[in-house]
Motif scaffolding. Structure first.
Motif, PDB file in Angstrom:
ATOM      1  N   GLU A   1       1.394  -1.282  -4.280  1.00  0.00           N
ATOM      2  CA  GLU A   1       2.852  -1.275  -4.403  1.00  0.00           C
ATOM      3  C   GLU A   1       3.231  -0.678  -5.754  1.00  0.00           C
ATOM      4  OE1 GLU A   1       6.766  -4.139  -3.914  1.00  0.00           O
ATOM      5  OE2 GLU A   1       4.767  -5.035  -3.949  1.00  0.00           O
TER       6      GLU A   1
ATOM      7  N   PRO B   1       6.961  -0.683   2.550  1.00  0.00           N
ATOM      8  CA  PRO B   1       5.638  -1.113   3.043  1.00  0.00           C
ATOM      9  C   PRO B   1       5.440  -0.653   4.479  1.00  0.00           C
ATOM     10  CG  PRO B   1       7.170  -2.960   3.018  1.00  0.00           C
ATOM     11  CD  PRO B   1       7.894  -1.807   2.397  1.00  0.00           C
TER      12      PRO B   1
ATOM     13  N   TRP C   1       2.186   2.036   1.079  1.00  0.00           N
ATOM     14  CA  TRP C   1       3.603   2.124   0.732  1.00  0.00           C
ATOM     15  C   TRP C   1       4.014   3.596   0.804  1.00  0.00           C
ATOM     16  CZ3 TRP C   1       0.589  -1.732  -0.881  1.00  0.00           C
ATOM     17  CH2 TRP C   1       1.136  -3.036  -0.911  1.00  0.00           C
TER      18      TRP C   1
END
Length: 357
Positions: free
Chosen positions: A284, A295, A341
């Motif tokens: 992330e 996500p 991500w």
């Protein structure tokens, strides 16, 4: 199905060999120039007789071994690449030409004029119109013939990008009228904005067909769609208008921020996000200027002949595509099922790729 086509026709350099069904909504035919898209539309309209096969609309056979209904009796509207307006008539007279010729009234004139934003143009002659204005008049003239089906043959191809973007909202409004439309184009931005279903063509044949969301999110079709045109469609609704130059939208997988869209909260949108504008991180990310970090889960990987691969990812019920190098994919361990991500700059999403859904 509303329309059934199963025809063959020799065009010299290629043979048109088409078999498909089309239902309500907008069905787009996409492919390179010279692949037979216009010839297909002309055959459906009755302007060109196929060598063999059958064309049917609803319960009526329009073309077959013992049938060939003349074009004027098929009651299909046709919008050409150029407007083809009568230069000696003003806009109102061009719009009502067919009803006037038949000695009939045009009761839908005010509605069509409002739908296409033609109120201030009615007294003008065609030479005083811009290209986009002339095409809107041509579309209105076709609609006032009360067609059962509207055929549009690259109606925006002669316009520059600014005029094309001006007319797309009017085509979105036309779509909401419920008239079935066959739309020929080699411009993927138009197809992504307007189509419900898409038929991919190459060398006079169908290569793939289906709902536009499914076809455009298939990484295996990158080469046919074009590496710079490949991108998935998201269905979303406006959620926030904070007044800072951005608009928040919400889709099944979360929140995105776009350059400001002039629409009230709750307005449905459809937008195309190009694969080349989506980066992937396996951790992330923080401290980025990019506003959008989503996500996602990798669902497919397509390796082409070159150094790049296309990764399909899912968030909620929606998909995104990302085009990265094979080296990056190996370094990051990208494989189906991996949690990642997606990183998207707000300014990477062009206004022309955002339409009313």
């Amino acid at each position: 199905m509303m329309l059934h086509v199963d025809i063959k026709h020799n065009l010299g350099a290629l043979t048109l060999d088409m078999r498909f069904n089309a239902g309500p909504g907008v069905t787009a035919f996409y492919g390179p120039s010279g692949t037979g898209k216009t010839s297909l539309l002309r055959a459906i309209a009755g302007l060109q007789k196929p060598d063999s096969g059958e064309i049917g609309f609803q319960d009526e056979v329009l073309f077959g071994p013992r049938h060939n209904v003349p074009s004027q009796k098929r009651n299909f509207g046709y919008v050409f690449q150029d407007a083809r307006l009568f230069p000696h008539l003003n806009v109102r007279q061009n719009l009502t030409f067919a009803p006037d010729l038949a000695g009939q009234a045009a009761p839908d004139l005010d509605r069509i004029v409002d739908l296409l934003g033609l109120e201030h143009l009615l007294s003008r002659k065609p030479k005083a119109l811009s290209g986009g204005e002339a095409q809107r008049v041509a579309i209105g003239r076709a609609l006032l013939s009360k067609p059962r089906l509207l055929l549009m043959d690259e109606p925006l191809s002669a316009l520059d990008p600014a005029r094309r973007n001006d007319i797309l909202p009017y085509l979105e409004r036309l779509k909401s009228e419920g008239l079935p439309i066959l739309y020929v184009s080699h411009n993927m931005a138009e197809v992504a904005r307007l189509a419900d279903h898409i038929v991919l063509m190459d060398d006079g044949r169908i290569t793939h067909a289906g709902p536009v969301d499914d076809i455009l999110s298939d990484p295996a079709l990158t080469r046919q769609i074009g590496v710079r045109q490949t991108g998935a469609i998201l269905r979303a609704k406006v959620s926030d208008q904070p007044g800072n130059g951005l608009t928040g939208i919400r889709f099944s997988g979360g929140q995105l921020w776009l350059p400001v869209v002039d629409a009230a909260p709750g307005t449905p949108l459809r937008l195309r996000i190009l694969a080349q504008d989506v980066m992937i991180s396996v951790h992330e990310p923080t401290g980025l200027s990019a506003q959008n970090v989503l996500p996602m889960e990798v669902t497919q990987i397509h390796r082409g002949e070159g150094p790049a691969i296309v990764v399909q990812m899912r968030s909620g019920q929606d998909h995104l595509l990302s085009r990265i190098t094979q080296n990056s994919a190996q370094r990051l361990g990208i494989e189906p099922g991996k949690k990642v991500w997606a990183v998207i700059k707000s300014l990477a999403i062009a206004p022309s790729d955002v339409g009313r859904g």
